[in-house]
Design an enzyme around this catalytic site. Structure first.
Site, PDB file in Angstrom:
ATOM      1  N   SER A   1       0.820  -1.209   0.000  1.00 15.38           N
ATOM      2  CA  SER A   1       0.000   0.000   0.000  1.00 15.38           C
ATOM      3  C   SER A   1       0.857   1.263   0.000  1.00 15.38           C
ATOM      4  CB  SER A   1      -0.917   0.022   1.223  1.00 15.38           C
ATOM      5  OG  SER A   1      -1.635  -1.184   1.333  1.00 15.38           O
TER       6      SER A   1
HETATM    7  N1  SAH Z   1      -0.429  -5.132   3.981  1.00 11.21           N
HETATM    8  C1  SAH Z   1       0.205  -5.450   2.741  1.00 11.21           C
HETATM    9  C2  SAH Z   1      -0.700  -5.121   1.584  1.00 11.21           C
HETATM   10  C3  SAH Z   1      -0.846  -6.304   0.714  1.00 11.21           C
HETATM   11  S1  SAH Z   1      -2.136  -6.217  -0.490  1.00 11.21           S
HETATM   12  C4  SAH Z   1       1.566  -4.773   2.606  1.00 11.21           C
HETATM   13  O1  SAH Z   1       1.853  -3.863   3.392  1.00 11.21           O
HETATM   14  O2  SAH Z   1       2.335  -5.182   1.739  1.00 11.21           O
HETATM   15  C5  SAH Z   1      -3.371  -7.237   0.265  1.00 11.21           C
HETATM   16  C6  SAH Z   1      -3.011  -8.659   0.518  1.00 11.21           C
HETATM   17  O3  SAH Z   1      -4.200  -9.334   0.946  1.00 11.21           O
HETATM   18  C7  SAH Z   1      -2.517  -9.441  -0.704  1.00 11.21           C
HETATM   19  O4  SAH Z   1      -1.254  -9.958  -0.427  1.00 11.21           O
HETATM   20  C8  SAH Z   1      -3.561 -10.548  -0.877  1.00 11.21           C
HETATM   21  O5  SAH Z   1      -3.011 -11.777  -1.322  1.00 11.21           O
HETATM   22  C9  SAH Z   1      -4.135 -10.663   0.519  1.00 11.21           C
HETATM   23  N2  SAH Z   1      -5.478 -11.265   0.600  1.00 11.21           N
HETATM   24  C10 SAH Z   1      -6.527 -11.147  -0.247  1.00 11.21           C
HETATM   25  N3  SAH Z   1      -7.585 -11.857   0.183  1.00 11.21           N
HETATM   26  C11 SAH Z   1      -7.202 -12.446   1.350  1.00 11.21           C
HETATM   27  C12 SAH Z   1      -7.856 -13.320   2.289  1.00 11.21           C
HETATM   28  N4  SAH Z   1      -9.102 -13.752   2.096  1.00 11.21           N
HETATM   29  N5  SAH Z   1      -7.166 -13.718   3.376  1.00 11.21           N
HETATM   30  C13 SAH Z   1      -5.870 -13.319   3.588  1.00 11.21           C
HETATM   31  N6  SAH Z   1      -5.211 -12.493   2.739  1.00 11.21           N
HETATM   32  C14 SAH Z   1      -5.855 -12.062   1.632  1.00 11.21           C
END
Ligand code: SAH
Length: 220
Positions: A59
């Protein structure tokens, strides 16, 4: 990199109204460039999200700081994060709270995040590769819950796992998403929309419904 990080905090984060001194200090300290792929290192302190592989993103720094501030962490909290991704927001939460439990649905991302956090010496986190829809019931309740992928509706198990007086920050919606702050208080929940956002979709059970029940007659 330290200089770039200080500039990032001043021009992107403090300038847009994030005030919590612990959040600003943490955003200045956590080395964001170590959470992005080699090809993105030069852009690590830019004012935008970046690709981290598997079609996912880390993000935008401002959004991470804003979400962390909304959780009002003091250092004592037990936190649940859904969407570990690169592990960047996990590291931020770990610096602001007592203990962080973080779930990532893509095992390769969870594995990479684990290695990064270990290398950086972040000890107060536990990672799990799973669908976060059902939360982490063995560790509930949580004083704060951060969700970094957007479902169309708030998963009920996450609401249940919020402690009394706990706060959840979660992007909700399909194309147009709102970042919501949900506060559990007085036997109920209050909800407010605080920022229009664009996150990757919350996949798995939230999209597809519950997995088919295993039929005891045929599973043998
Ligand atoms: N907090 C992260 C942002 C990653 S983007 C950072 O700082 O890098 C959001 C993430 O949520 C992705 O990696 C995606 O694979 C994950 N995601 C999507 N659906 C999900 C679910 N049902 N359970 C766990 N993770 C999930």
């Amino acid at each position: 990199m330290q200089k770039k990080r200080s500039e990032m905090v001043e021009t992107q984060i403090a300038a847009r109204g994030v005030r919590d001194p612990r959040v600003l200090e943490t955003m200045r300290a956590v080395p964001r460039h170590l959470f992005v792929p080699p090809a993105e290192v030069a852009f690590a302190y830019d004012d935008r999200p970046l690709p981290i592989g598997s079609g996912q993103t880390i993000s935008q720094p401002y959004v991470v700081a804003f979400m962390a501030e909304q959780l009002r962490l003091t250092g004592k909290e037990k936190v649940l994060e859904i969407g570990t991704g690169s592990g960047y927001s996990t590291a931020i939460l770990a610096a602001l709270a007592a203990k962080v439990f973080s779930i990532e649905i893509r095992p390769e991302l969870s594995r990479e995040a684990k290695e990064r956090l270990e290398k950086l010496g972040v000890k107060n986190v536990e990672l799990r590769a799973a669908d976060g829809y059902r939360g982490w019931p063995e560790q509930a309740p949580f004083d704060a819950i951060l969700v970094t992928a957007a479902p169309e509706k708030v998963p009920p198990p996450l609401l249940e796992q919020l402690a009394p007086s706990g706060r959840m920050v979660i992007p909700v919606g399909a194309f147009y998403q709102e970042l919501k702050v949900i506060h559990r208080q007085g036997g109920g929940y209050t909800e407010k929309s605080v920022l229009p956002v664009r996150f990757v979709p919350f996949v798995g059970e939230a999209e597809d419904g519950p997995p088919p029940a295993r039929d005891p007659a045929t599973s043998r």
